[in-house]
Design a protein around this motif. Structure first.
Motif, PDB file in Angstrom:
ATOM      1  N   SER A  93       3.568 -51.972 -79.244  1.00 27.34           N
ATOM      2  CA  SER A  93       3.377 -52.735 -80.472  1.00 27.34           C
ATOM      3  C   SER A  93       2.437 -51.980 -81.412  1.00 27.34           C
ATOM      4  O   SER A  93       1.776 -51.024 -80.999  1.00 27.34           O
ATOM      5  CB  SER A  93       2.795 -54.109 -80.149  1.00 27.34           C
ATOM      6  N   LYS A  94       2.370 -52.453 -82.612  1.00 25.54           N
ATOM      7  CA  LYS A  94       1.453 -51.862 -83.583  1.00 25.54           C
ATOM      8  C   LYS A  94       0.119 -52.600 -83.463  1.00 25.54           C
ATOM      9  O   LYS A  94       0.062 -53.823 -83.581  1.00 25.54           O
ATOM     10  CB  LYS A  94       2.030 -51.977 -84.980  1.00 25.54           C
ATOM     11  N   GLY A  95      -0.952 -51.852 -83.242  1.00 24.44           N
ATOM     12  CA  GLY A  95      -2.263 -52.435 -83.006  1.00 24.44           C
ATOM     13  C   GLY A  95      -2.774 -53.270 -84.158  1.00 24.44           C
ATOM     14  O   GLY A  95      -3.407 -54.308 -83.957  1.00 24.44           O
ATOM     15  N   TYR A  96      -2.475 -52.872 -85.386  1.00 21.89           N
ATOM     16  CA  TYR A  96      -2.982 -53.620 -86.542  1.00 21.89           C
ATOM     17  C   TYR A  96      -2.330 -54.991 -86.674  1.00 21.89           C
ATOM     18  O   TYR A  96      -2.907 -55.919 -87.222  1.00 21.89           O
ATOM     19  CB  TYR A  96      -2.819 -52.809 -87.845  1.00 21.89           C
ATOM     20  N   LEU A  97      -1.101 -55.151 -86.143  1.00 17.42           N
ATOM     21  CA  LEU A  97      -0.455 -56.463 -86.156  1.00 17.42           C
ATOM     22  C   LEU A  97      -0.989 -57.356 -85.036  1.00 17.42           C
ATOM     23  O   LEU A  97      -1.127 -58.564 -85.213  1.00 17.42           O
ATOM     24  CB  LEU A  97       1.061 -56.314 -86.002  1.00 17.42           C
ATOM     25  N   CYS A  98      -1.299 -56.758 -83.907  1.00 16.64           N
ATOM     26  CA  CYS A  98      -1.729 -57.539 -82.744  1.00 16.64           C
ATOM     27  C   CYS A  98      -3.196 -57.972 -82.819  1.00 16.64           C
ATOM     28  O   CYS A  98      -3.585 -58.888 -82.121  1.00 16.64           O
ATOM     29  CB  CYS A  98      -1.481 -56.749 -81.466  1.00 16.64           C
ATOM     30  N   ARG A  99      -4.006 -57.301 -83.628  1.00 18.82           N
ATOM     31  CA  ARG A  99      -5.427 -57.674 -83.711  1.00 18.82           C
ATOM     32  C   ARG A  99      -5.608 -59.113 -84.185  1.00 18.82           C
ATOM     33  O   ARG A  99      -6.470 -59.832 -83.704  1.00 18.82           O
ATOM     34  CB  ARG A  99      -6.163 -56.725 -84.660  1.00 18.82           C
ATOM     35  N   SER A 100      -4.790 -59.529 -85.113  1.00 12.24           N
ATOM     36  CA  SER A 100      -4.912 -60.882 -85.671  1.00 12.24           C
ATOM     37  C   SER A 100      -3.923 -61.868 -85.051  1.00 12.24           C
ATOM     38  O   SER A 100      -3.749 -62.969 -85.566  1.00 12.24           O
ATOM     39  CB  SER A 100      -4.711 -60.824 -87.188  1.00 12.24           C
ATOM     40  N   CYS A 101      -3.312 -61.496 -83.945  1.00 15.75           N
ATOM     41  CA  CYS A 101      -2.293 -62.336 -83.298  1.00 15.75           C
ATOM     42  C   CYS A 101      -2.959 -63.501 -82.562  1.00 15.75           C
ATOM     43  O   CYS A 101      -3.927 -63.304 -81.825  1.00 15.75           O
ATOM     44  CB  CYS A 101      -1.481 -61.488 -82.325  1.00 15.75           C
ATOM     45  N   PRO A 102      -2.449 -64.735 -82.697  1.00 19.37           N
ATOM     46  CA  PRO A 102      -3.040 -65.874 -81.990  1.00 19.37           C
ATOM     47  C   PRO A 102      -2.800 -65.839 -80.472  1.00 19.37           C
ATOM     48  O   PRO A 102      -3.561 -66.428 -79.714  1.00 19.37           O
ATOM     49  CB  PRO A 102      -2.368 -67.091 -82.625  1.00 19.37           C
ATOM     50  N   SER A 103      -1.782 -65.144 -80.038  1.00 17.24           N
ATOM     51  CA  SER A 103      -1.512 -65.087 -78.600  1.00 17.24           C
ATOM     52  C   SER A 103      -1.878 -63.725 -78.014  1.00 17.24           C
ATOM     53  O   SER A 103      -1.259 -63.273 -77.058  1.00 17.24           O
ATOM     54  CB  SER A 103      -0.049 -65.413 -78.328  1.00 17.24           C
ATOM     55  N   LEU A 104      -2.903 -63.082 -78.545  1.00 13.54           N
ATOM     56  CA  LEU A 104      -3.326 -61.764 -78.071  1.00 13.54           C
ATOM     57  C   LEU A 104      -3.805 -61.818 -76.627  1.00 13.54           C
ATOM     58  O   LEU A 104      -3.481 -60.939 -75.822  1.00 13.54           O
ATOM     59  CB  LEU A 104      -4.433 -61.199 -78.966  1.00 13.54           C
ATOM     60  N   ASP A 105      -4.541 -62.865 -76.268  1.00 12.67           N
ATOM     61  CA  ASP A 105      -5.063 -62.967 -74.899  1.00 12.67           C
ATOM     62  C   ASP A 105      -3.945 -63.125 -73.875  1.00 12.67           C
ATOM     63  O   ASP A 105      -4.082 -62.741 -72.724  1.00 12.67           O
ATOM     64  CB  ASP A 105      -6.069 -64.108 -74.796  1.00 12.67           C
ATOM     65  N   ARG A 106      -2.822 -63.695 -74.273  1.00 13.34           N
ATOM     66  CA  ARG A 106      -1.670 -63.819 -73.369  1.00 13.34           C
ATOM     67  C   ARG A 106      -0.938 -62.502 -73.200  1.00 13.34           C
ATOM     68  O   ARG A 106      -0.406 -62.205 -72.144  1.00 13.34           O
ATOM     69  CB  ARG A 106      -0.669 -64.834 -73.920  1.00 13.34           C
ATOM     70  N   CYS A 107      -0.890 -61.710 -74.244  1.00 15.16           N
ATOM     71  CA  CYS A 107      -0.082 -60.482 -74.236  1.00 15.16           C
ATOM     72  C   CYS A 107      -0.784 -59.292 -73.600  1.00 15.16           C
ATOM     73  O   CYS A 107      -0.210 -58.637 -72.735  1.00 15.16           O
ATOM     74  CB  CYS A 107       0.313 -60.109 -75.654  1.00 15.16           C
ATOM     75  N   THR A 108      -1.987 -58.988 -74.051  1.00 11.61           N
ATOM     76  CA  THR A 108      -2.608 -57.751 -73.600  1.00 11.61           C
ATOM     77  C   THR A 108      -4.126 -57.853 -73.632  1.00 11.61           C
ATOM     78  O   THR A 108      -4.694 -58.651 -74.370  1.00 11.61           O
ATOM     79  CB  THR A 108      -2.154 -56.560 -74.470  1.00 11.61           C
ATOM     80  N   SER A 109      -4.749 -57.034 -72.809  1.00  2.00           N
ATOM     81  CA  SER A 109      -6.213 -56.913 -72.836  1.00  2.00           C
ATOM     82  C   SER A 109      -6.592 -55.474 -73.178  1.00  2.00           C
ATOM     83  O   SER A 109      -7.679 -55.023 -72.852  1.00  2.00           O
ATOM     84  CB  SER A 109      -6.788 -57.323 -71.472  1.00  2.00           C
ATOM     85  N   ASN A 110      -5.691 -54.787 -73.823  1.00  2.00           N
ATOM     86  CA  ASN A 110      -5.881 -53.400 -74.213  1.00  2.00           C
ATOM     87  C   ASN A 110      -6.956 -53.304 -75.298  1.00  2.00           C
ATOM     88  O   ASN A 110      -7.031 -54.144 -76.200  1.00  2.00           O
ATOM     89  CB  ASN A 110      -4.554 -52.853 -74.746  1.00  2.00           C
ATOM     90  N   ALA A 111      -7.790 -52.272 -75.234  1.00  2.00           N
ATOM     91  CA  ALA A 111      -8.859 -52.087 -76.222  1.00  2.00           C
ATOM     92  C   ALA A 111      -8.291 -51.796 -77.606  1.00  2.00           C
ATOM     93  O   ALA A 111      -8.881 -52.169 -78.621  1.00  2.00           O
ATOM     94  CB  ALA A 111      -9.789 -50.959 -75.781  1.00  2.00           C
ATOM     95  N   LYS A 112      -7.143 -51.143 -77.666  1.00  2.00           N
ATOM     96  CA  LYS A 112      -6.512 -50.827 -78.946  1.00  2.00           C
ATOM     97  C   LYS A 112      -5.685 -51.998 -79.481  1.00  2.00           C
ATOM     98  O   LYS A 112      -5.074 -51.889 -80.539  1.00  2.00           O
ATOM     99  CB  LYS A 112      -5.585 -49.619 -78.808  1.00  2.00           C
ATOM    100  N   CYS A 113      -5.615 -53.092 -78.716  1.00  5.03           N
ATOM    101  CA  CYS A 113      -4.779 -54.255 -79.060  1.00  5.03           C
ATOM    102  C   CYS A 113      -3.307 -53.858 -79.153  1.00  5.03           C
ATOM    103  O   CYS A 113      -2.569 -54.334 -80.017  1.00  5.03           O
ATOM    104  CB  CYS A 113      -5.244 -54.900 -80.351  1.00  5.03           C
ATOM    105  N   GLU A 114      -2.877 -53.006 -78.258  1.00  5.55           N
ATOM    106  CA  GLU A 114      -1.487 -52.562 -78.192  1.00  5.55           C
ATOM    107  C   GLU A 114      -0.829 -53.134 -76.952  1.00  5.55           C
ATOM    108  O   GLU A 114      -1.347 -52.988 -75.857  1.00  5.55           O
ATOM    109  CB  GLU A 114      -1.430 -51.029 -78.090  1.00  5.55           C
ATOM    110  N   LYS A 115       0.283 -53.769 -77.124  1.00 10.32           N
ATOM    111  CA  LYS A 115       1.052 -54.240 -75.971  1.00 10.32           C
ATOM    112  C   LYS A 115       2.070 -53.169 -75.609  1.00 10.32           C
ATOM    113  O   LYS A 115       2.781 -52.661 -76.477  1.00 10.32           O
ATOM    114  CB  LYS A 115       1.763 -55.549 -76.299  1.00 10.32           C
TER     115      LYS A 115
END
Length: 161
Positions: A32-54
């Protein structure tokens, strides 16, 4: 969810994970694109990556694996798979219990392979001998039965007429 037509993975928030690379083990990576996932409401469900990349990994043969899984769950193949424990796995159980294949006395792939081939050849010969013995007994039984039936019919011809 995987979209076969566009060859992309769709995240729970309906963003696309694009194809990144194929690993040496045959897995295709979708990121995924990190800049889209940073503000995602379901980020904790998808990934725990430091870059916010799934990252999603999918094998190159995954569609064939899924087809095989679908076939396995049809009634015809469920019944066939249930016979596995009676036929295939039984052979290996007999090899371990009756033919000393729990442990090997040999070292090296070539020697162990030859030893195993010899054991299974002996098991097949034993199976053939038992089958031939039963066929011989069955044919002997049939001959005796026909002989006795012919004698009864000859002696009591009035009962069959």
């Amino acid at each position: 969810m995987y979209d076969e037509y566009y060859d992309q993975v769709i995240c729970p928030e309906y963003h696309l994970l694009d194809y990144s690379t194929t690993t040496r083990e045959g897995y295709r990576e979708y990121k995924s694109k990190g800049y889209l996932c940073r503000s995602c409401p379901s980020l904790d469900r998808c990934t725990s990556n430091a870059k916010c990349e799934k990252t999603v990994m999918r094998h190159i043969w995954q569609e064939y694996i899924e087809m095989a899984e679908d076939v396995c769950h049809t009634p015809k193949y469920k019944a066939l798979y249930d016979l596995r424990k009676e036929t295939i796995e039984r052979v290996f159980a007999d090899a371990k219990e009756e033919h000393g294949m729990r442990y090997t006395l040999y070292q090296g792939l070539t020697q162990v392979t030859n030893w195993v081939k010899l054991k299974f050849a002996a098991m097949n010969l034993k199976k053939l001998a038992v089958r031939k013995w039963k066929e011989g007994l069955y044919s002997l039984f049939c001959l005796r039965y026909n002989f006795l039936f012919a004698r009864i019919r000859k002696n009591a011809s009035f009962a069959f007429a």
